[in-house]
Design an enzyme around this catalytic site. Structure first.
Site, PDB file in Angstrom:
ATOM      1  N   SER A   1       0.853  -1.201   0.000  1.00  0.00           N
ATOM      2  CA  SER A   1       0.000   0.000   0.000  1.00  0.00           C
ATOM      3  C   SER A   1       0.885   1.246   0.000  1.00  0.00           C
ATOM      4  O   SER A   1       2.076   1.165   0.305  1.00  0.00           O
ATOM      5  CB  SER A   1      -0.865  -0.012   1.265  1.00  0.00           C
ATOM      6  OG  SER A   1      -1.492   1.222   1.474  1.00  0.00           O
TER       7      SER A   1
ATOM      8  N   TYR B   1      -4.004  -0.825   9.852  1.00  0.00           N
ATOM      9  CA  TYR B   1      -3.745  -1.032   8.423  1.00  0.00           C
ATOM     10  C   TYR B   1      -2.312  -0.600   8.089  1.00  0.00           C
ATOM     11  O   TYR B   1      -1.564  -1.323   7.412  1.00  0.00           O
ATOM     12  CB  TYR B   1      -4.762  -0.233   7.602  1.00  0.00           C
ATOM     13  CG  TYR B   1      -4.677  -0.465   6.107  1.00  0.00           C
ATOM     14  CD1 TYR B   1      -5.239  -1.589   5.519  1.00  0.00           C
ATOM     15  CD2 TYR B   1      -4.031   0.456   5.276  1.00  0.00           C
ATOM     16  CE1 TYR B   1      -5.172  -1.795   4.151  1.00  0.00           C
ATOM     17  CE2 TYR B   1      -3.960   0.262   3.904  1.00  0.00           C
ATOM     18  CZ  TYR B   1      -4.532  -0.868   3.340  1.00  0.00           C
ATOM     19  OH  TYR B   1      -4.459  -1.071   1.984  1.00  0.00           O
TER      20      TYR B   1
HETATM   21  P1  NAP Z   1     -11.605  -5.098  -1.834  1.00  0.00           P
HETATM   22  O1  NAP Z   1     -12.387  -4.852  -3.085  1.00  0.00           O
HETATM   23  O2  NAP Z   1     -12.182  -4.743  -0.507  1.00  0.00           O
HETATM   24  O3  NAP Z   1     -11.090  -6.600  -1.845  1.00  0.00           O
HETATM   25  C1  NAP Z   1     -10.500  -7.192  -0.720  1.00  0.00           C
HETATM   26  C2  NAP Z   1     -10.512  -8.679  -0.922  1.00  0.00           C
HETATM   27  O4  NAP Z   1     -10.010  -9.335   0.251  1.00  0.00           O
HETATM   28  C3  NAP Z   1     -11.915  -9.218  -1.137  1.00  0.00           C
HETATM   29  O5  NAP Z   1     -11.865 -10.277  -2.058  1.00  0.00           O
HETATM   30  C4  NAP Z   1     -12.269  -9.717   0.244  1.00  0.00           C
HETATM   31  O6  NAP Z   1     -13.292 -10.667   0.279  1.00  0.00           O
HETATM   32  C5  NAP Z   1     -10.948 -10.321   0.640  1.00  0.00           C
HETATM   33  N1  NAP Z   1     -10.930 -10.592   2.067  1.00  0.00           N
HETATM   34  C6  NAP Z   1     -11.005  -9.725   3.080  1.00  0.00           C
HETATM   35  N2  NAP Z   1     -11.011 -10.365   4.255  1.00  0.00           N
HETATM   36  C7  NAP Z   1     -10.946 -11.684   3.969  1.00  0.00           C
HETATM   37  C8  NAP Z   1     -10.929 -12.861   4.755  1.00  0.00           C
HETATM   38  N3  NAP Z   1     -11.002 -12.830   6.092  1.00  0.00           N
HETATM   39  N4  NAP Z   1     -10.847 -14.057   4.123  1.00  0.00           N
HETATM   40  C9  NAP Z   1     -10.805 -14.135   2.774  1.00  0.00           C
HETATM   41  N5  NAP Z   1     -10.820 -13.043   1.982  1.00  0.00           N
HETATM   42  C10 NAP Z   1     -10.893 -11.838   2.571  1.00  0.00           C
HETATM   43  O7  NAP Z   1     -10.290  -4.243  -1.888  1.00  0.00           O
HETATM   44  P2  NAP Z   1      -9.108  -4.128  -2.953  1.00  0.00           P
HETATM   45  O8  NAP Z   1      -8.855  -2.688  -3.115  1.00  0.00           O
HETATM   46  O9  NAP Z   1      -9.304  -4.979  -4.138  1.00  0.00           O
HETATM   47  O10 NAP Z   1      -7.949  -4.693  -2.026  1.00  0.00           O
HETATM   48  C11 NAP Z   1      -7.039  -5.694  -2.417  1.00  0.00           C
HETATM   49  C12 NAP Z   1      -5.730  -5.468  -1.700  1.00  0.00           C
HETATM   50  O11 NAP Z   1      -5.172  -4.237  -2.141  1.00  0.00           O
HETATM   51  C13 NAP Z   1      -5.849  -5.353  -0.181  1.00  0.00           C
HETATM   52  O12 NAP Z   1      -4.763  -6.000   0.435  1.00  0.00           O
HETATM   53  C14 NAP Z   1      -5.778  -3.856   0.054  1.00  0.00           C
HETATM   54  O13 NAP Z   1      -5.312  -3.536   1.315  1.00  0.00           O
HETATM   55  C15 NAP Z   1      -4.797  -3.459  -1.030  1.00  0.00           C
HETATM   56  N6  NAP Z   1      -4.814  -2.045  -1.401  1.00  0.00           N
HETATM   57  C16 NAP Z   1      -5.922  -1.464  -1.946  1.00  0.00           C
HETATM   58  C17 NAP Z   1      -5.855  -0.125  -2.284  1.00  0.00           C
HETATM   59  C18 NAP Z   1      -7.019   0.594  -2.879  1.00  0.00           C
HETATM   60  O14 NAP Z   1      -6.915   1.819  -3.049  1.00  0.00           O
HETATM   61  N7  NAP Z   1      -8.093  -0.050  -3.219  1.00  0.00           N
HETATM   62  C19 NAP Z   1      -4.707   0.609  -2.073  1.00  0.00           C
HETATM   63  C20 NAP Z   1      -3.612  -0.017  -1.525  1.00  0.00           C
HETATM   64  C21 NAP Z   1      -3.673  -1.345  -1.197  1.00  0.00           C
HETATM   65  P3  NAP Z   1     -14.810 -10.182   0.660  1.00  0.00           P
HETATM   66  O15 NAP Z   1     -15.309  -9.469  -0.551  1.00  0.00           O
HETATM   67  O16 NAP Z   1     -15.503 -11.468   0.950  1.00  0.00           O
HETATM   68  O17 NAP Z   1     -14.689  -9.292   1.855  1.00  0.00           O
END
Ligand code: NAP
Length: 250
Positions: A142, A155
């Site tokens: 991140s 986080y």
């Molecule tokens: P997202 O749409 O919220 O996706 C998160 C994913 O993690 C979902 O598939 C979610 O499943 C899964 N997850 C969460 N808790 C879980 C658990 N206990 N067991 C199994 N699966 C679980 O967010 P995203 O933006 O795609 O995030 C993906 C990664 O990128 C994360 O590590 C996040 O921190 C990182 N990130 C995102 C951003 C951003 O701006 N979006 C920036 C920096 C880093 P459910 O749908 O079932 O909850």
């Protein structure tokens, strides 16, 4: 031919958080590059399965506990015969003022974003060593692997630690032909940032600071993910690559 180095034909990847957002995009990109993909998700990854078809297998698992780890690796090997790539993408965020921040919001985030990531990575790396094939591990980090953030102490702790252990594991495992690297997404339009994007003031502040002038999308991450999963990155070790529209350079 240089583009052949980026191909993933014959490779088997595990991608956590495969039902939506960045993880779904990575699954799709890996399959397009020729890999078989095991997506791990809490809720069924039906939409991802529809996008990819036979080359995709969904393992349902809640990554808030390490108990599920052996079955993820076993099911992958049973279905596709091996493992070559792991993407630790599943992650959660809890927003609360640090003065009030609860122990529950601390533990929930650290368990999913760090503890399970480490032990799943260990299990997959053991498999790589057993196979004698080396492998690729990509940790989704991140901007908060580099910066402090606001109202997200657990986080930030988890994502700073992810960048740290990406280097530790790389130092230990490069000798086995295992590349451990990270990708630090900038501000991407997914569920993770929905709350932030709905806050008019914070959302406008963030957008004004992104040199590219827009929020990122899952598609923006796909090239970096395929690069770090492929032979094109064989001499890239322990580095966390920002894909952020210029945010960190500002
Ligand atoms: P997202 O749409 O919220 O996706 C998160 C994913 O993690 C979902 O598939 C979610 O499943 C899964 N997850 C969460 N808790 C879980 C658990 N206990 N067991 C199994 N699966 C679980 O967010 P995203 O933006 O795609 O995030 C993906 C990664 O990128 C994360 O590590 C996040 O921190 C990182 N990130 C995102 C951003 C951003 O701006 N979006 C920036 C920096 C880093 P459910 O749908 O079932 O909850």
């Amino acid at each position: 031919m240089i583009l052949d180095l980026f191909g993933l034909k014959g490779k088997v990847a595990i991608v956590t958080g495969s039902n939506t957002g960045l993880g779904q995009g990575i699954c799709r990109a890996f399959a397009e590059a020729g890999a078989k993909v095991v997506g791990v998700s809490r809720r069924p990854s039906d939409e991802t399965k529809e996008m990819i078809g036979e080359a995709f297998h969904n393992v349902i698992a809640d990554l808030s506990s390490c108990e599920v780890i052996p079955s993820i690796v076993e099911e992958t090997v049973a279905k596709f015969g091996r493992v070559d790539i792991l993407v630790n993408n599943a992650g959660i965020i809890k927003r609360q003022d640090s003065l009030e921040f609860s122990e529950e919001n601390w533990d929930t985030v650290l368990n999913v974003n760090l503890k399970t990531v480490f032990f799943l990575t260990q299990a997959v790396a053991r498999r790589f060593v057993e196979q004698g094939t080396g492998g690729k591990i990509i940790n989704i980090a991140s901007m908060l692997s580099y910066q402090g953030g606001i109202r997200v102490p657990s986080y930030t702790a988890s994502k700073s630690a992810i960048r740290g252990i990406t280097m530790t594991l790389s130092n230990e495992w490069a000798k086995y032909g295992i590349n451990v690297n990270g990708i630090a997404p900038g501000y991407m339009a997914t569920n993770n940032t929905e709350q932030l994007r709905q806050d008019g003031e914070r959302s406008a502040d963030i957008l004004a600071r992104i040199p590219a002038g827009r929020w990122g999308t899952p598609a923006d991450l796909e090239g970096a993910a395929v690069f770090l999963a492929s032979a094109a990155s064989d001499y890239v070790n322990g580095f966390t690559l920002a894909v952020d529209g210029g945010w960190l350079g500002r």
